[in-house]
Write an enzyme that holds these catalytic residues in place. Structure first.
Site, PDB file in Angstrom:
ATOM      1  N   SER A  46       0.826  -1.212   0.000  1.00 21.66           N
ATOM      2  CA  SER A  46       0.000   0.000   0.000  1.00 21.66           C
ATOM      3  C   SER A  46       0.854   1.252   0.000  1.00 21.66           C
ATOM      4  O   SER A  46       0.483   2.263  -0.599  1.00 21.66           O
ATOM      5  CB  SER A  46      -0.953  -0.003   1.199  1.00 21.66           C
ATOM      6  N   GLU A  47       2.022   1.213   0.666  1.00 20.83           N
ATOM      7  CA  GLU A  47       2.975   2.327   0.589  1.00 20.83           C
ATOM      8  C   GLU A  47       4.410   1.840   0.655  1.00 20.83           C
ATOM      9  O   GLU A  47       4.715   0.833   1.308  1.00 20.83           O
ATOM     10  CB  GLU A  47       2.754   3.344   1.712  1.00 20.83           C
ATOM     11  N   THR A  48       5.272   2.581  -0.022  1.00 25.00           N
ATOM     12  CA  THR A  48       6.724   2.428   0.063  1.00 25.00           C
ATOM     13  C   THR A  48       7.297   3.800   0.415  1.00 25.00           C
ATOM     14  O   THR A  48       6.901   4.810  -0.167  1.00 25.00           O
ATOM     15  CB  THR A  48       7.314   1.936  -1.261  1.00 25.00           C
TER      16      THR A  48
END
Length: 277
Positions: A46-48
């Site tokens: 979902s996020e990096t």
């Protein structure tokens, strides 16, 4: 080709396979925006987060946050996860009692709370009741009647969150969104649990802009608390459960102190290595 230190951590759970995973690329100043976006698409989380040198002298480090689709000005689980990864890699904060993160929305304070990390929620950028058209879209996408919604509010602190409160946690868990009808809204749904459990509310984060449900969402829980606590819908402190429908069992600690809302949770390291770009 260049190599960068790479970490993957898990946020909002003590179990490395529950909560919400986050990829972290360290010392990423040499990466271009296009390379960061490519890495985020490749990790498919979902996020990096990309750790960088701060440009603000008050900050300990800077981050850029990417989903597989776009760069985000702020996100909650990346804030806690990146702080954990930065400290684990030997980062030394300017002040012993807190870490200051620089991101697109400004400076965010993170501090240790026992075995957990917590951040001070940034101010919401948009508030107030949802417009009739937005509410109608939500009702259609979730197959709800108007009477099913107890309260509604804009709670946007960067990702564009709007929110509805249903009459119970079971109502929240029963939802099966029509993703096409929900797009492009990013919707938070909250409902109260019965007393006696380990959580006060059940939260779901429905990402209409991408057509998926986020497992455990710090930014949404932050802005929900900024709405729910002053309105008297929940006490302070309280615990939010999220990710139940996804078998993630996330737990987010929320409290109000001196006018600020603090958002906390556990972070555990899972993967450590290098990424070649």
């Amino acid at each position: 080709m260049s190599r960068f230190k790479f970490s993957q951590v898990n946020v909002f759970s003590t179990d490395p396979l529950l909560g919400n995973p986050l990829a972290v690329v360290h010392d990423a100043d040499a990466l271009t925006t296009e390379q960061m976006a490519s890495i985020a698409r490749w990790t498919n989380l979902s996020e990096t987060v990309f750790l960088m040198k701060p440009t603000n002298p008050k900050a300990d480090y800077a981050v850029r946050i990417f989903s597989p689709e776009a760069e985000l000005p702020f996100a909650g689980h990346p804030t806690l996860g990146s702080c954990h990864a930065w400290l684990a890699a030997g980062g030394t904060p300017n002040h012993t009692e807190q870490v200051v993160q620089q991101c697109e929305v400004g400076l965010v304070t993170v501090r240790q709370d026992g075995s957990q990390l917590e951040f001070a929620a940034p101010s919401v950028m948009r508030t107030g009741p949802l417009e009739k058209e937005v509410l109608g879209q939500i009702l259609e996408a979730l197959s709800l009647s108007p009477a099913a919604i107890a309260h509604h509010q804009w709670v946007d602190n960067g990702p564009g969150w709007c929110a509805i409160m249903l009459h119970s946690a079971m109502d929240v868990l029963a939802l099966d969104p029509d993703w096409t009808a929900l797009a492009p809204l990013n919707l938070g749904v909250v409902g109260l649990h019965d007393e006696g459990g380990d959580a006060t509310v059940e939260v779901r984060a429905l990402i209409g802009n991408g057509g998926y449900e986020d497992p455990v969402t710090g930014s949404l829980n932050a802005s929900l608390a900024q709405w729910l606590i002053p309105a008297g819908f929940v006490p302070s402190p309280y615990v939010a459960a999220q990710g139940t429908r996804l078998n993630r069992a996330g737990r987010v600690q929320l409290r109000e102190a001196n006018g600020d809302v603090w958002v906390g949770g556990h972070v555990v390291g899972v993967i450590s290595g290098e990424i070649t770009v």
